[in-house]
Design an enzyme around this catalytic site. Sequence first.
Site, PDB file in Angstrom:
ATOM      1  N   PRO A  31       7.512   8.303   4.474  1.00  0.00           N
ATOM      2  CA  PRO A  31       6.798   7.998   3.220  1.00  0.00           C
ATOM      3  C   PRO A  31       7.653   8.447   2.037  1.00  0.00           C
ATOM      4  O   PRO A  31       8.023   9.618   1.961  1.00  0.00           O
ATOM      5  CB  PRO A  31       5.523   8.850   3.331  1.00  0.00           C
ATOM      6  CG  PRO A  31       5.857   9.946   4.295  1.00  0.00           C
ATOM      7  CD  PRO A  31       6.925   9.436   5.207  1.00  0.00           C
ATOM      8  N   VAL A  33       7.992   8.239  -2.225  1.00  0.00           N
ATOM      9  CA  VAL A  33       7.395   7.862  -3.508  1.00  0.00           C
ATOM     10  C   VAL A  33       8.184   6.706  -4.111  1.00  0.00           C
ATOM     11  O   VAL A  33       9.415   6.763  -4.181  1.00  0.00           O
ATOM     12  CB  VAL A  33       7.419   9.069  -4.487  1.00  0.00           C
ATOM     13  CG1 VAL A  33       6.875   8.660  -5.852  1.00  0.00           C
ATOM     14  CG2 VAL A  33       6.624  10.226  -3.914  1.00  0.00           C
ATOM     15  N   CYS A 114       4.432  17.983   1.162  1.00  0.00           N
ATOM     16  CA  CYS A 114       5.013  17.750  -0.167  1.00  0.00           C
ATOM     17  C   CYS A 114       5.132  19.072  -0.931  1.00  0.00           C
ATOM     18  O   CYS A 114       4.126  19.751  -1.158  1.00  0.00           O
ATOM     19  CB  CYS A 114       4.160  16.762  -0.966  1.00  0.00           C
ATOM     20  SG  CYS A 114       4.814  16.493  -2.635  1.00  0.00           S
ATOM     21  N   LYS A 156       1.950  15.506   8.556  1.00  0.00           N
ATOM     22  CA  LYS A 156       3.364  15.789   8.294  1.00  0.00           C
ATOM     23  C   LYS A 156       3.439  17.139   7.608  1.00  0.00           C
ATOM     24  O   LYS A 156       2.794  17.340   6.576  1.00  0.00           O
ATOM     25  CB  LYS A 156       3.970  14.695   7.408  1.00  0.00           C
ATOM     26  CG  LYS A 156       5.466  14.843   7.159  1.00  0.00           C
ATOM     27  CD  LYS A 156       6.023  13.620   6.422  1.00  0.00           C
ATOM     28  CE  LYS A 156       7.543  13.688   6.314  1.00  0.00           C
ATOM     29  NZ  LYS A 156       8.019  14.703   5.376  1.00  0.00           N
TER      30      LYS A 156
END
Length: 315
Positions: A31, A33, A114, A156
């Site tokens: 993933p 951004v 993140c 994750k």
Amino acid sequence: MIGDIRETKECQLKDPMDLFHSGQVVKICAPMVRYSKLAFRTLVRKYSCDLCYTPMIVAADFVRSAKARDSEFTTNKGDHPLIVQFAAKEAQVLCDAARIICPFADGIDLNCGCPQRWAISEGYGACLINKPELVKDMVRHVRSQIDNPKFSVSIKIRIHEDLKRTVDLCQKAEAAGVSWITVHGRNIEERHQPVHYDAIKIIKQSMSIPIVANGDIKTLKDAENVHHLTEADGIMVARGLLANPAMFAGYEETPFQCIQDWVDIALEHGTPFTCFHHHLMYMMERITSKQEKKVFNVLSSTSAVLDYLNDHFGV
């Protein structure tokens, strides 16, 4: 989004776990951004990528706003298997988002990795690795409220300095029914330090579900080495695929055909110019001189980019 979604309703959703049972290391697009959107996922799937993630989507916004759903998520028939990654901090909000996405994707992933300040200050991302009971609760809720048994629920994560805490988090998630866990082998503070592949191996040996290794994988050779070092069931790549979307197919650098494919796919999908251009800047990084980069990187229209590619590369 709606046009794309209607088309997807006719397609057969897939069971991502079939990939992990195939006996092959699963090759995964991370993933990212702005970058791992439908057009780019379409490109990497042409070059041996097995599984793609969407960019992280804030679940609360996705549930609350049709506008957010339309702008954040598009898919089509060929875009499978597909994992939609959500940022969430409440079990029911994550469930509501999963329910909306369930007919159009093959699974969801909870972002617990993140490290950006905004995410952590909102209670999202890597701060969740310090809330194992909450993570367990979120996984369990989604598992109990989504009827499709093939719909995967993954997480994750980043690692703790004290790896026992990471193993404990993973075991709690496994007990709640998580499908697999992707481990970025750095802690929250680490950015460019070496990845702790040894830690990923310890986590893998402590679990009975698939583990995916993530961090600093730039080539297919790197992917093979990391698999060897960690015994992971899958390899997730971010920047390596941006630089060379054909990486998983064994190309050392981006082939011209891949650049041509990107141009065709991006134009077909109506990709905004900035995104179209940025992807090409990444892809051409290793195959252009400093002077060529200087010229190419300041081009400001699709037609200028197409003329440049035609004049210099015959693309």
